[in-house]
Design an enzyme around this catalytic site. Structure first.
Site, PDB file in Angstrom:
ATOM      1  CG  ASP A  98      -2.225   0.579   1.094  1.00  0.00           C
ATOM      2  OD1 ASP A  98      -2.310   1.662   0.481  1.00  0.00           O
ATOM      3  OD2 ASP A  98      -3.201  -0.029   1.562  1.00  0.00           O
ATOM      4  CG  ASP A 203      -4.446   5.618   1.324  1.00  0.00           C
ATOM      5  OD1 ASP A 203      -5.379   4.829   1.520  1.00  0.00           O
ATOM      6  OD2 ASP A 203      -4.275   6.663   1.988  1.00  0.00           O
ATOM      7  CD  GLU A 261      -8.940   4.617  -0.958  1.00  0.00           C
ATOM      8  OE1 GLU A 261      -9.817   4.259  -0.167  1.00  0.00           O
ATOM      9  OE2 GLU A 261      -7.969   5.307  -0.610  1.00  0.00           O
ATOM     10  CG  HIS A 326      -8.917  -1.384   5.014  1.00  0.00           C
ATOM     11  ND1 HIS A 326      -8.747  -1.411   3.641  1.00  0.00           N
ATOM     12  CD2 HIS A 326      -8.535  -0.154   5.418  1.00  0.00           C
ATOM     13  CE1 HIS A 326      -8.282  -0.224   3.252  1.00  0.00           C
ATOM     14  NE2 HIS A 326      -8.135   0.553   4.303  1.00  0.00           N
ATOM     15  CG  ASP A 327     -11.277   2.086   4.425  1.00  0.00           C
ATOM     16  OD1 ASP A 327     -10.680   2.075   5.521  1.00  0.00           O
ATOM     17  OD2 ASP A 327     -10.754   2.486   3.373  1.00  0.00           O
TER      18      ASP A 327
HETATM   19  C1  GLC Z   1      -7.907   5.244   2.552  1.00  0.00           C
HETATM   20  C2  GLC Z   1      -7.732   4.026   3.404  1.00  0.00           C
HETATM   21  C3  GLC Z   1      -8.243   4.339   4.778  1.00  0.00           C
HETATM   22  C4  GLC Z   1      -7.460   5.493   5.352  1.00  0.00           C
HETATM   23  C5  GLC Z   1      -7.426   6.683   4.390  1.00  0.00           C
HETATM   24  C6  GLC Z   1      -6.363   7.662   4.775  1.00  0.00           C
HETATM   25  O1  GLC Z   1      -9.236   5.583   2.357  1.00  0.00           O
HETATM   26  O2  GLC Z   1      -8.376   2.929   2.823  1.00  0.00           O
HETATM   27  O3  GLC Z   1      -8.200   3.223   5.617  1.00  0.00           O
HETATM   28  O4  GLC Z   1      -8.026   5.918   6.545  1.00  0.00           O
HETATM   29  O5  GLC Z   1      -7.158   6.300   3.085  1.00  0.00           O
HETATM   30  O6  GLC Z   1      -5.093   7.173   4.489  1.00  0.00           O
END
Ligand code: GLC
Ligand code: CA
Length: 557
Positions: A98, A203, A261, A326-327
């Protein structure tokens, strides 16, 4: 585009902190992953995506990175990581890391230097602005975690300026406008690739370019006066040049996969990131399905969303399939029925996720049908979103019990509870005290119990993944829905030059009558995979599907 390995791969998202603890400190670790690799190999996955395992104070469970080039001692050492890489490769499993490049931890050396003085050589690694004449923040942007006062700007005494943090004030945003920062990042990325890492999940990469001049946000203004308008922070002109820079200076020299993402992305927005000819990313994570947390996506919406996104395939792009990560909440709790039809609906969701076009991502625990957690007390929660929202709403005078119920449903901790390996204490995850309480349903729902049961979810996943690998239509086939407007079912075919596959799924507790077109019925079909455990295979295409039935047929003339 010529076929690449990641187009037929199945990816497993691994949340190391909650996977398997080998030294009794209550935290999952890399030796734990190494020990369980045979389980993942049996499942049949092709790659693991590790959520961040770098050195981090864990304000946001690793998404606050204090050193991009070292493994957090909680998880192990760099030696452990190299052993893991080798062992995984030995099983034919690739490793994706990541990359958290929008922000770092405030404990990162760069930030420690940056905040010392306005002349620090690291000053411009971050985004500093002078206060307004009245001393207030440079604009009305709020942070996503509802932290502190709620502003996305934090005042720093030493130099009398504010720094920007979209997330926690312990997660300052990096300044991508500054070339030396970009160079540091390219070098760091190449280091991981030279070590043998097989790709990255990037991310919140759609927001590394910041709004020019930081105007006030005009939408989504919260009661406290700060605004959290994600649409004003994502996909800002210039973001593509930055990502292309990563490609030109690192990605292009390696046989890797990259997935961004991209919150707030539509197919029209995403294609500019993932069109192969542009030299940016290979695929993107969107939120149209998993992002609707309060009211889950319905079967009818799901079909429409999948149809729109699959259009990227004919535009030289590629897509990600996933239902949870995981979110968010657990997929069987969100889209399935996590009580009476837990196993059956977990399998149905597996069928959908693994049969749609694109590269499927599984999230740890769904292969044994793990469910949402619903703790009794706010004190058991860890997720900063959950805690921030709870505090904010309670301070606005809402009923704490009602707020607890609301946050429990969407809490990111639902996905983050320790993996349930067995019926032993703490679900066999640790011999110590787990960093986050285990789900109280572990005596019933755990790997050992599941793996040895007649109607195992794990073995179903493993069979389904093997079936997917043997059938090119899952990768190459076009997508065609039937009964598109139906609210109960998801019926579709995947057709390529060599074969047609038909998938029938009933996403409800009630039987579902279905009507398939004549041209489908004209085929000779064979039942290939079904969650109708222990029943005689169907010898005719059904006219009614059982509750939560998912059956895959192969068709020939
Ligand atoms: C992304 C991750 C999340 C995190 C955020 C800030 O959305 O999936 O878990 O809190 O980025 O890094
Ligand atoms: Ca440990």
């Amino acid at each position: 585009m010529e076929k690449r390995w990641w187009q037929s791969a199945v990816i497993y998202e691994l949340y190391c902190k909650s996977f398997y603890d080998t030294n009794g400190d209550g935290i999952g670790d890399l030796p734990g992953v190494i020990e369980k690799l045979p389980v993942l190999a049996e499942l049949g996955i092709d790659a693991i995506w590790f959520t961040p395992i770098y050195v981090s104070p864990q304000t946001d469970n690793g998404y606050d990175v204090a050193d991009y080039e070292a493994i957090d001692p909680r998880y192990g050492t760099m030696e452990d990581f190299k052993r893991l890489l080798e062992a995984a490769h030995g099983h034919g499993i690739r490793i994706l890391m990541d990359l958290v490049l929008n922000h770092s931890s405030d404990e990162h050396r760069w930030f420690q230097e940056s905040r010392k003085s306005k002349d620090s050589p690291y000053r411009d690694y971050y985004i500093w602005r002078a206060p307004k004449a009245d001393g207030s923040e440079p604009n009305n942007m709020g942070n996503y975690f509802f932290e502190g006062k709620g502003s996305a700007w934090e005042f720093d005494e030493t130099t009398g300026e504010y720094y920007l943090h979209y997330y926690s004030k312990k997660m300052p945003d990096l300044n991508w406008e500054y070339a030396p920062l970009r160079e540091e990042i390219y070098r760091m990325v190449r280091n991981w690739l030279d070590m043998g890492v097989d790709g990255f999940r990037l991310d919140v990469i759609g927001q590394i370019k910041k709004p020019a001049g930081f105007p006030d946000e005009t939408r989504r203004i919260m009661p406290n006066g700060y605004a959290v308008d994600r649409s004003a922070r994502n996909h800002i002109p210039g973001v593509h040049e930055l990502i292309h820079g990563l490609y030109e200076n690192a990605f292009r020299y390696y046989d890797i996969m990259t997935v961004g993402e991209l919150s707030g992305s539509t197919p029209e927005i995403a294609i500019d990131y993932v069109n192969h000819d542009r030299g940016e990313l290979d695929m993107n994570i969107h939120f149209e399905i998993a992002g609707r947390k309060e009211v889950p996506t319905t079967p009818r919406q799901y079909k429409a969303i999948e149809k729109r996104w699959s259009s990227l395939l004919s535009k030289n792009g590629w897509i990600v399939q996933y239902l949870t990560n995981h979110d968010g909440p657990r997929q069987v709790s969100c889209f399935g029925n996590d009580t009476v039809y837990r196993k059956k609906s977990a399998k149905l969701l597996a069928v959908l996720n693994l049969s749609m076009p694109g590269t499927p991502f599984l999230f740890q625990g769904e292969e044994i049908g793990m469910t949402n957690v619903y703790y009794d007390s706010i004190d058991d929660y860890n997720d900063p979103y959950t805690l921030g929202r709870y505090r904010m709403e309670v301070s606005e005078g809402k009923d704490p019990e009602k707020v607890l119920k609301d946050v429990a449903w969407v809490s990111r901790d639902n996905a983050r509870t320790p993996y349930q390996w067995s019926g032993k204490e703490n679900a066999g995850f640790t011999t110590g005290t787990p960093w986050l309480k285990v789900n109280r349903r572990y005596p019933e729902i755990n790997y050992e119990a599941d793996r040895s049961s007649e109607d195992s979810v794990f073995r179903f996943y493993s069979r389904l993944i093997a079936f997917r690998k043997a059938h090119p239509a899952f990768v190459d086939g076009d997508l065609n829905f039937y009964m598109e407007d139906d609210e109960q079912t998801v019926l579709f075919s995947r057709k390529c030059a060599r074969e047609t596959i038909l998938v029938l799924a009933n996403c409800s507790d009630e039987p579902a009558p279905i009507t398939l077109p004549e041209e489908v019925k004209a085929h000779v079909f064979t039942e290939a995979v079904t969650n109708r455990e222990g029943k005689e295979p169907r010898t005719e295409l059904p006219e009614t599907l059982e509750p939560w039935e998912a059956t895959i047929f192969t068709l020939s003339f």
